[in-house]
Design a protein around this motif. Structure first.
Motif, PDB file in Angstrom:
ATOM      1  N   SER A   7      26.439  38.227  35.375  1.00  0.00           N
ATOM      2  CA  SER A   7      27.199  37.716  34.588  1.00  0.00           C
ATOM      3  C   SER A   7      27.488  36.316  34.738  1.00  0.00           C
ATOM      4  O   SER A   7      27.823  35.495  33.801  1.00  0.00           O
ATOM      5  CB  SER A   7      28.561  38.597  34.580  1.00  0.00           C
ATOM      6  N   GLY A   8      27.181  36.014  35.988  1.00  0.00           N
ATOM      7  CA  GLY A   8      27.334  34.517  36.266  1.00  0.00           C
ATOM      8  C   GLY A   8      26.219  33.612  35.945  1.00  0.00           C
ATOM      9  O   GLY A   8      26.511  32.524  36.548  1.00  0.00           O
ATOM     10  N   GLY A   9      25.214  34.030  35.612  1.00  0.00           N
ATOM     11  CA  GLY A   9      24.009  33.139  35.114  1.00  0.00           C
ATOM     12  C   GLY A   9      22.832  33.876  36.137  1.00  0.00           C
ATOM     13  O   GLY A   9      22.750  34.987  36.494  1.00  0.00           O
ATOM     14  N   ARG A  10      21.838  32.996  36.241  1.00  0.00           N
ATOM     15  CA  ARG A  10      20.883  33.207  36.817  1.00  0.00           C
ATOM     16  C   ARG A  10      20.525  32.607  38.071  1.00  0.00           C
ATOM     17  O   ARG A  10      20.962  31.339  38.130  1.00  0.00           O
ATOM     18  CB  ARG A  10      19.462  33.040  35.822  1.00  0.00           C
ATOM     19  N   ARG A  11      19.824  33.186  39.094  1.00  0.00           N
ATOM     20  CA  ARG A  11      19.504  32.275  40.323  1.00  0.00           C
ATOM     21  C   ARG A  11      18.180  32.505  40.612  1.00  0.00           C
ATOM     22  O   ARG A  11      17.683  33.629  40.447  1.00  0.00           O
ATOM     23  CB  ARG A  11      20.520  32.288  41.498  1.00  0.00           C
ATOM     24  N   VAL A  12      17.481  31.548  41.104  1.00  0.00           N
ATOM     25  CA  VAL A  12      16.109  31.937  41.746  1.00  0.00           C
ATOM     26  C   VAL A  12      16.084  31.873  42.979  1.00  0.00           C
ATOM     27  O   VAL A  12      16.595  31.060  43.870  1.00  0.00           O
ATOM     28  CB  VAL A  12      15.084  30.541  41.263  1.00  0.00           C
ATOM     29  N   VAL A  13      15.494  32.967  43.730  1.00  0.00           N
ATOM     30  CA  VAL A  13      15.434  33.429  45.047  1.00  0.00           C
ATOM     31  C   VAL A  13      14.046  33.289  45.510  1.00  0.00           C
ATOM     32  O   VAL A  13      13.125  34.098  44.919  1.00  0.00           O
ATOM     33  CB  VAL A  13      16.138  34.756  45.389  1.00  0.00           C
ATOM     34  N   PRO A  14      13.638  32.605  46.715  1.00  0.00           N
ATOM     35  CA  PRO A  14      12.440  32.718  47.132  1.00  0.00           C
ATOM     36  C   PRO A  14      12.283  33.966  47.665  1.00  0.00           C
ATOM     37  O   PRO A  14      12.861  34.833  48.193  1.00  0.00           O
ATOM     38  CB  PRO A  14      12.378  31.594  48.321  1.00  0.00           C
ATOM     39  N   ILE A  15      10.893  34.408  47.842  1.00  0.00           N
ATOM     40  CA  ILE A  15      10.665  35.741  47.998  1.00  0.00           C
ATOM     41  C   ILE A  15      10.950  36.084  49.636  1.00  0.00           C
ATOM     42  O   ILE A  15      11.326  37.046  49.973  1.00  0.00           O
ATOM     43  CB  ILE A  15       9.115  36.209  47.898  1.00  0.00           C
ATOM     44  N   ALA A  16      10.859  34.915  50.235  1.00  0.00           N
ATOM     45  CA  ALA A  16      11.249  35.181  51.804  1.00  0.00           C
ATOM     46  C   ALA A  16      12.636  35.238  52.063  1.00  0.00           C
ATOM     47  O   ALA A  16      12.957  35.722  53.137  1.00  0.00           O
ATOM     48  CB  ALA A  16      10.659  33.781  52.344  1.00  0.00           C
ATOM     49  N   GLU A  17      13.467  34.984  51.024  1.00  0.00           N
ATOM     50  CA  GLU A  17      14.928  35.493  51.000  1.00  0.00           C
ATOM     51  C   GLU A  17      15.437  36.579  50.321  1.00  0.00           C
ATOM     52  O   GLU A  17      16.489  37.030  50.261  1.00  0.00           O
ATOM     53  CB  GLU A  17      15.734  34.201  50.686  1.00  0.00           C
ATOM     54  N   PHE A  18      14.366  37.335  49.698  1.00  0.00           N
ATOM     55  CA  PHE A  18      14.785  38.367  48.754  1.00  0.00           C
ATOM     56  C   PHE A  18      14.954  39.676  49.701  1.00  0.00           C
ATOM     57  O   PHE A  18      15.975  40.258  49.166  1.00  0.00           O
ATOM     58  CB  PHE A  18      13.413  38.695  47.812  1.00  0.00           C
ATOM     59  N   HIS A  19      14.032  40.041  50.470  1.00  0.00           N
ATOM     60  CA  HIS A  19      14.337  41.057  51.027  1.00  0.00           C
ATOM     61  C   HIS A  19      15.150  41.066  52.458  1.00  0.00           C
ATOM     62  O   HIS A  19      14.999  40.058  53.189  1.00  0.00           O
ATOM     63  CB  HIS A  19      12.959  41.887  51.735  1.00  0.00           C
TER      64      HIS A  19
END
Lengths: 177, 251
Positions: free
Chosen positions: B102-114
């Protein structure tokens, strides 16, 4: 929860628990026990039915997820007493022993032949690779599907010359290919 | 997850009708894959395979054809199983993911995803919507997986991506799954290859580093030393094939 779907061309409406799986809805609520319930973990594939034209494992679909969709089960293969070529092929080539995996195998085979009328043995094996036959009757299952493909190719408008329940003998030549 | 009581949600929302999240497209210098893209569709995608054959090779050995009709790219990533294949693939491809809330979109590098087994950076009230894979020239990629039978989780698997400039490695990604590699990656093996000509000795050195620096567990799929051996062998094979593709040596 209220759900509506089309099963084998017929509108179906029912009140079900949200946790009910599609395989149990088909078997226990609709009495369509042709679809079998096996491993319950998406491994064995005996529960394969079509949902909106694609084969799916119905033990991993909640009944309510099929709301508004079209479901096709093994009971739809026979039409007016005439067997589908896939069913004929399993009869001719002894594609079943105990029969437990058969409904899922046949639904996948029907989808394969609809999308690839002349599959190679490798393509047949790939298509059924998510399904287990604990009788280990894979060779005959592959032959059965190949028989059905040949039968359809040789007589696309016919293909129903075995009555349900009729005992047949097995020869590859029966396919007329 | 629910059948195994690993997840016991009180409320489930069926997102299968969000067809706007099912797409594979090339936009600028990124291959964008919607989270609801079915495995079967990524397997069949010509644009994905043209840029990164690793995607098709991995999809071919993910689950089985029937399961691939239902399973999604986003679902696999968010399940975050320590043996999941695409996690290693996207680690190798240095992808990023888009998380929406609800606060918008953010891009997460795959190395920080898991963030650990079965846990991700997706917070409460958020949903994964897209995977973005950078497209750069000079790329080659490949996936090597050993499984006990069709549809099983990997005993071990390696995804490799190489980018060459003037015959040397300008960038490299080596993804590992099922062997306890932090963030599904072998940073040590990647570092050893950067700036090198990807010949047999450089590949052997990288493969040895990958085997040394992962943390496989002994289980029903095999003992720890066997898996470590597999990592070395699968990493060699993946790097070799990826390098051949960089120079157009293999279709």
């Amino acid at each position: 929860m209220r759900l509506n779907m089309i099963v084998n061309g017929t509108d179906v409406s029912a009140e079900v628990e949200p946790r009910l799986l599609l395989v149990h809805f088909l078997r226990d609520h609709l009495g369509l026990t042709g679809t079998h319930w096996g491993c319950d973990t998406s491994n064995c594939g005996t529960c394969v039915v079509w949902m909106d034209g694609l084969p799916v494992k119905s033990c991993t679909v909640l009944a309510v997820m099929a709301h508004g969709r079209e479901v096709r089960t093994v009971e739809s293969l026979e039409v007016d007493g005439k067997l589908d070529p896939v069913q004929e092929g399993f009869a001719h080539e002894h594609g079943l022993q105990c029969g437990f995996c058969t409904p899922g195998m046949m639904m996948t085979a029907r989808w394969l032949l609809d999308n690839n009328p002349d599959p190679s043995d490798a393509e047949i094996r790939e298509a059924i690779s998510g399904q287990l036959c604990r009788c280990t009757g894979y060779e005959n299952i592959v032959r059965s599907i190949r028989w059905a493909a040949r039968k359809q190719a040789s007589a696309p408008q016919e293909g129903h010359d075995i009555a349900p329940g009729q005992v047949v003998s097995s020869t590859l030549q029966d396919a007329g290919a | 997850m629910m059948k195994l009581r690993l997840a016991q949600p009180e409320v489930l929302i069926d997102i299968n009708d969000l067809s706007e999240l099912a797409y594979i497209s090339l936009e600028g210098t990124e291959l964008r894959i919607g989270a609801m893209t079915r495995h079967a569709d990524l397997l069949a995608s010509e644009v994905a395979a043209a840029h990164y054959p690793i995607l098709r090779e991995a999809e071919r050995v993910i689950a089985d054809p029937i399961v691939r009709n239902r399973g999604t790219v986003g679902g696999s990533l968010c399940q975050a199983d320590p043996s999941e294949d695409l996690s290693a693939v996207f680690a190798a491809l240095q992808a990023s993911v888009v998380v929406a809330g609800s606060g918008g979109r953010r891009v997460v590098p795959i190395a920080e995803f898991h963030t650990g087994p079965y846990t991700t950076a997706v917070g409460p009230g958020e949903v994964l919507v897209e995977v973005r894979v950078p497209v750069r020239s000079g790329a080659g990629s490949a996936y090597e997986k050993l499984e006990r039978r069709v549809g099983d989780w990997a005993v071990a698997a390696c995804g490799a991506a190489l980018w060459l400039e003037g015959g040397t490695v300008s960038e490299v990604g080596i993804g590992l799954t099922a062997v306890g590699a932090p963030h599904f990656r072998s940073v040590e093996a990647e570092d050893s290859l950067r700036g090198q000509v990807p010949d047999e000795s450089a590949i052997a050195a990288a493969a040895a580093l990958a085997a040394r620096h992962c943390n496989p567990s002994s289980d029903q799929r095999g003992p720890e030393d066997y898996k470590r051996h597999l990592v070395g062998e699968l990493t060699s094979r993946a790097l070799r094939r990826a390098a051949a593709r960089c120079v157009g040596g293999e279709a």
